[in-house]
Scaffold this active site. Structure first.
Site, mmCIF file in Angstrom:
data_model
loop_
_atom_site.group_PDB
_atom_site.id
_atom_site.type_symbol
_atom_site.label_atom_id
_atom_site.label_comp_id
_atom_site.label_asym_id
_atom_site.label_seq_id
_atom_site.Cartn_x
_atom_site.Cartn_y
_atom_site.Cartn_z
ATOM 1 N N GLY A 6 0.843 -1.211 0.000
ATOM 2 C CA GLY A 6 0.000 0.000 0.000
ATOM 3 C C GLY A 6 0.868 1.247 0.000
ATOM 4 O O GLY A 6 1.880 1.301 0.698
ATOM 5 N N ARG A 41 19.326 10.936 -4.237
ATOM 6 C CA ARG A 41 20.286 12.025 -4.029
ATOM 7 C C ARG A 41 21.485 11.541 -3.211
ATOM 8 O O ARG A 41 22.642 11.848 -3.504
ATOM 9 C CB ARG A 41 19.592 13.190 -3.307
ATOM 10 C CG ARG A 41 18.456 13.824 -4.126
ATOM 11 C CD ARG A 41 18.984 14.906 -5.051
ATOM 12 N NE ARG A 41 17.999 15.370 -6.007
ATOM 13 C CZ ARG A 41 17.129 16.367 -5.793
ATOM 14 N NH1 ARG A 41 17.117 17.002 -4.642
ATOM 15 N NH2 ARG A 41 16.292 16.731 -6.747
ATOM 16 N N ARG A 80 1.088 -5.077 -5.508
ATOM 17 C CA ARG A 80 1.269 -6.309 -4.748
ATOM 18 C C ARG A 80 1.578 -7.373 -5.800
ATOM 19 O O ARG A 80 0.926 -7.432 -6.827
ATOM 20 C CB ARG A 80 0.008 -6.608 -3.945
ATOM 21 C CG ARG A 80 -0.270 -5.454 -2.955
ATOM 22 C CD ARG A 80 -1.267 -5.813 -1.890
ATOM 23 N NE ARG A 80 -1.246 -4.820 -0.827
ATOM 24 C CZ ARG A 80 -2.075 -3.766 -0.751
ATOM 25 N NH1 ARG A 80 -2.997 -3.580 -1.668
ATOM 26 N NH2 ARG A 80 -1.981 -2.915 0.252
ATOM 27 N N THR A 127 4.204 2.779 5.540
ATOM 28 C CA THR A 127 2.789 2.404 5.619
ATOM 29 C C THR A 127 2.073 3.352 6.569
ATOM 30 O O THR A 127 2.645 3.745 7.593
ATOM 31 C CB THR A 127 2.575 0.940 6.104
ATOM 32 O OG1 THR A 127 1.220 0.792 6.556
ATOM 33 C CG2 THR A 127 3.478 0.563 7.258
ATOM 34 N N ASP A 146 -0.232 2.613 8.438
ATOM 35 C CA ASP A 146 -0.768 1.883 9.597
ATOM 36 C C ASP A 146 0.142 1.905 10.829
ATOM 37 O O ASP A 146 -0.292 1.556 11.921
ATOM 38 C CB ASP A 146 -1.022 0.412 9.213
ATOM 39 C CG ASP A 146 -2.177 0.278 8.244
ATOM 40 O OD1 ASP A 146 -2.988 1.213 8.155
ATOM 41 O OD2 ASP A 146 -2.267 -0.763 7.574
ATOM 42 N N ASP A 206 2.297 -0.165 11.658
ATOM 43 C CA ASP A 206 2.178 -1.492 12.263
ATOM 44 C C ASP A 206 3.407 -2.372 12.025
ATOM 45 O O ASP A 206 3.297 -3.597 11.990
ATOM 46 C CB ASP A 206 0.913 -2.192 11.744
ATOM 47 C CG ASP A 206 0.949 -2.410 10.235
ATOM 48 O OD1 ASP A 206 1.805 -1.805 9.552
ATOM 49 O OD2 ASP A 206 0.121 -3.174 9.732
ATOM 50 N N GLY A 260 -6.805 0.697 8.900
ATOM 51 C CA GLY A 260 -6.131 -0.122 9.909
ATOM 52 C C GLY A 260 -6.782 -1.489 9.980
ATOM 53 O O GLY A 260 -7.574 -1.767 10.871
ATOM 54 N N ARG A 261 -6.469 -2.313 8.972
ATOM 55 C CA ARG A 261 -7.133 -3.618 8.905
ATOM 56 C C ARG A 261 -6.649 -4.544 10.007
ATOM 57 O O ARG A 261 -7.378 -5.390 10.470
ATOM 58 C CB ARG A 261 -6.883 -4.238 7.523
ATOM 59 C CG ARG A 261 -7.953 -5.207 7.118
ATOM 60 C CD ARG A 261 -7.946 -5.465 5.631
ATOM 61 N NE ARG A 261 -8.434 -4.324 4.870
ATOM 62 C CZ ARG A 261 -8.490 -4.298 3.540
ATOM 63 N NH1 ARG A 261 -8.078 -5.334 2.847
ATOM 64 N NH2 ARG A 261 -8.941 -3.235 2.916
ATOM 65 N N HIS A 301 -9.809 5.599 1.207
ATOM 66 C CA HIS A 301 -8.466 5.822 0.674
ATOM 67 C C HIS A 301 -8.010 7.277 0.667
ATOM 68 O O HIS A 301 -6.843 7.532 0.355
ATOM 69 C CB HIS A 301 -8.350 5.220 -0.732
ATOM 70 C CG HIS A 301 -8.324 3.720 -0.702
ATOM 71 N ND1 HIS A 301 -9.462 2.969 -0.567
ATOM 72 C CD2 HIS A 301 -7.295 2.845 -0.741
ATOM 73 C CE1 HIS A 301 -9.144 1.690 -0.554
ATOM 74 N NE2 HIS A 301 -7.833 1.589 -0.649
ATOM 75 N N GLN A 307 -7.335 8.712 3.099
ATOM 76 C CA GLN A 307 -6.320 8.691 4.164
ATOM 77 C C GLN A 307 -4.934 8.316 3.649
ATOM 78 O O GLN A 307 -3.929 8.528 4.318
ATOM 79 C CB GLN A 307 -6.707 7.672 5.249
ATOM 80 C CG GLN A 307 -7.973 8.025 5.976
ATOM 81 C CD GLN A 307 -8.554 6.831 6.702
ATOM 82 O OE1 GLN A 307 -8.328 6.642 7.895
ATOM 83 N NE2 GLN A 307 -9.310 5.998 6.001
HETATM 84 P P1 ADP Z 1 3.149 -4.434 2.733
HETATM 85 O O1 ADP Z 1 4.549 -4.393 2.270
HETATM 86 O O2 ADP Z 1 2.520 -3.072 2.795
HETATM 87 O O3 ADP Z 1 2.979 -5.248 3.995
HETATM 88 P P2 ADP Z 1 2.078 -6.664 1.206
HETATM 89 O O4 ADP Z 1 1.896 -7.536 2.391
HETATM 90 O O5 ADP Z 1 0.978 -6.616 0.195
HETATM 91 O O6 ADP Z 1 2.289 -5.138 1.597
HETATM 92 O O7 ADP Z 1 3.437 -7.079 0.515
HETATM 93 C C1 ADP Z 1 3.910 -6.413 -0.628
HETATM 94 C C2 ADP Z 1 4.592 -7.399 -1.528
HETATM 95 O O8 ADP Z 1 5.716 -7.984 -0.846
HETATM 96 C C3 ADP Z 1 3.759 -8.606 -1.945
HETATM 97 O O9 ADP Z 1 2.943 -8.354 -3.040
HETATM 98 C C4 ADP Z 1 4.808 -9.635 -2.289
HETATM 99 O O10 ADP Z 1 5.329 -9.421 -3.581
HETATM 100 C C5 ADP Z 1 5.874 -9.348 -1.242
HETATM 101 N N1 ADP Z 1 5.666 -10.250 -0.102
HETATM 102 C C6 ADP Z 1 4.687 -10.190 0.809
HETATM 103 N N2 ADP Z 1 4.744 -11.216 1.686
HETATM 104 C C7 ADP Z 1 5.800 -11.958 1.302
HETATM 105 C C8 ADP Z 1 6.391 -13.175 1.788
HETATM 106 N N3 ADP Z 1 5.897 -13.821 2.844
HETATM 107 N N4 ADP Z 1 7.473 -13.644 1.148
HETATM 108 C C9 ADP Z 1 7.980 -12.992 0.076
HETATM 109 N N5 ADP Z 1 7.459 -11.862 -0.436
HETATM 110 C C10 ADP Z 1 6.401 -11.347 0.155
HETATM 111 O O1 F6P Z 2 -1.841 0.867 3.726
HETATM 112 C C1 F6P Z 2 -2.384 0.001 4.689
HETATM 113 C C2 F6P Z 2 -3.845 -0.087 4.484
HETATM 114 O O2 F6P Z 2 -4.270 1.209 4.409
HETATM 115 C C3 F6P Z 2 -4.692 -0.813 5.489
HETATM 116 O O3 F6P Z 2 -5.060 -0.096 6.622
HETATM 117 C C4 F6P Z 2 -5.874 -1.178 4.666
HETATM 118 O O4 F6P Z 2 -6.532 -2.249 5.192
HETATM 119 C C5 F6P Z 2 -5.268 -1.524 3.360
HETATM 120 O O5 F6P Z 2 -4.104 -0.724 3.254
HETATM 121 C C6 F6P Z 2 -6.156 -1.337 2.191
HETATM 122 O O6 F6P Z 2 -5.404 -1.300 1.020
HETATM 123 P P1 F6P Z 2 -5.939 -1.620 -0.435
HETATM 124 O O7 F6P Z 2 -7.306 -1.086 -0.546
HETATM 125 O O8 F6P Z 2 -4.955 -0.926 -1.307
HETATM 126 O O9 F6P Z 2 -5.893 -3.103 -0.576
#
Ligand code: ADP
Ligand code: F6P
Length: 326
Positions: free
Chosen positions: A13, A27, A74, A127, A129, A131, A172-173, A256, A258
């Site tokens: 996200g 830079r 993703r 992010t 969140d 988190d 904040g899922r 969104h 936010q």
């Molecule tokens: P965030 O980075 O915000 O937590 P995601 O969980 O969607 O978002 O992860 C972003 C990308 O990172 C995923 O689409 C995937 O390509 C990679 N990724 C996520 N989880 C894993 C994992 N367990 N192992 C390897 N790559 C991962």
């Molecule tokens: O960026 C984190 C977050 O905003 C979460 O709080 C929310 O659940 C999720 O992304 C939603 O993202 P998307 O709609 O892009 O899947």
């Protein structure tokens, strides 16, 4: 191992301040004599070879912009061995010796997998969140809180005029940090977060009726989207409030909005410091680490250790919010 060329990507996200981080990476790297490649659409860009040159001026005029000029995505394919191998092959072809990965903990896991296969990566926490366990702060959190606060302030005007209750869903899922601090900032009567199970009667209805006795006429309830049924719970709660108290209630999902907008000072400065710190490590050939912010200091952690850390929800702050919302 000395690195001559690095890549930078944004993943998962998006978050306000990601552009400021990309700018700092570019830079800082160029200032150290490194070349920089922009990898488009997160890990997909590595799989598809969608890669651009980034020079000093290519990151002009972005520090104040939300979103990410590199786009984000993703990438399910990247989680497969085949996808990973394609990514490694792209790095070899493009002579990318290390990558700064800006994203959440999912993106950190991808950075770990790439580092394991010989492409050193440094993770930057991006992010809204907040988190990520290893860091007390993630790029985008401050902007998102301020946006949510401004939106709820607007809701408050109409809520007050009609002597209603507004039940507001914020993002904040899986985490309630955004809801908690936004809720405090808008003076919410109740704040619901995924970390603390709620009781409708005790935490909302009784609070509303008690505060009504001391003259309160309008009410704001802030609900993290990870509470109950996503995008539905606020409607259920608003209906229940109306039924049990007779107070007209409305549900609002901020959604969104936010995630967008110009980053605050805090996010721009944090992103700049973190971006620069990532490059300092990569330039020394150090990978498999993430940049974190703890006790007012930018530090770095091993990715495995960072991913194994646990982040305690701030229950003291949560209780304080409850105490002063009478
Ligand atoms: P965030 O980075 O915000 O937590 P995601 O969980 O969607 O978002 O992860 C972003 C990308 O990172 C995923 O689409 C995937 O390509 C990679 N990724 C996520 N989880 C894993 C994992 N367990 N192992 C390897 N790559 C991962
Ligand atoms: O960026 C984190 C977050 O905003 C979460 O709080 C929310 O659940 C999720 O992304 C939603 O993202 P998307 O709609 O892009 O899947």
């Amino acid at each position: 191992m000395s690195i001559k060329k690095i890549g930078v990507l944004t993943s998962g996200g998006d978050a306000p301040g990601m552009n400021a981080a990309v700018r700092a990476v570019v830079r800082s790297a160029i200032a150290m004599g490194l070349q920089v490649k922009g990898i488009m659409r997160g890990y997909n860009g590595l799989i598809d070879g969608d890669i651009i040159d980034l020079d000093i001026r290519s990151v002009s005029d972005i520090i104040h912009r939300g979103g990410t000029i590199l786009y984000t995505a993703r990438s399910p394919e990247f989680k497969t061995e085949e996808g990973l191998q394609k990514a490694v092959e792209t790095c070899r072809k493009e002579e990318i010796g290390g990558i700064v990965v800006i994203g959440g903990d999912g993106s950190y896991r991808g950075a770990r997998d790439l580092s394991l296969r010989g492409v050193p990566c440094i993770g930057l926490p991006g992010t809204i969140d907040n988190d990520i366990s290893s860091t007390e702060y993630t790029i985008g959190f401050d902007t998102a809180m301020n946006t949510a606060m401004e939106m709820v302030d607007r809701l408050r005007d109409t809520t007050q005029s009609h002597e209603r209750c507004s039940v507001v869903e914020v993002m904040g899922r899986h985490a309630g940090y955004l809801a908690l601090q936004t809720g405090i900032a808008v003076g919410a009567t109740s704040i619901l977060v995924p970390e603390v199970p709620y009781d409708l009667q005790r935490d909302i209805i009784d609070k509303i009726t008690e505060t009504q006795k001391t003259g309160k006429k309008h009410f704001i309830i802030v609900v993290a989207e990870g509470v109950g049924e996503i995008h539905q719970e606020v409607f259920k709660i608003a209906g229940a409030i109306e039924e049990k108290t007779g107070i007209e209630s409305r549900a609002t999902i901020l959604g969104h909005v936010q995630r967008g907008g110009s980053p605050t000072v805090r996010d721009r400065v944090m992103a700049s410091e973190m971006g620069d710190a990532a490059v300092q490590l990569l330039a020394k050939g150090i990978g498999n680490r993430v940049i974190s912010y703890r006790a007012n200091t930018i530090v770095n952690d091993d990715i495995y250790e960072a991913l194994a850390m646990k982040k305690e929800f701030d229950y003291d702050m949560y209780k304080m919010a409850h105490r002063i919302s009478i």
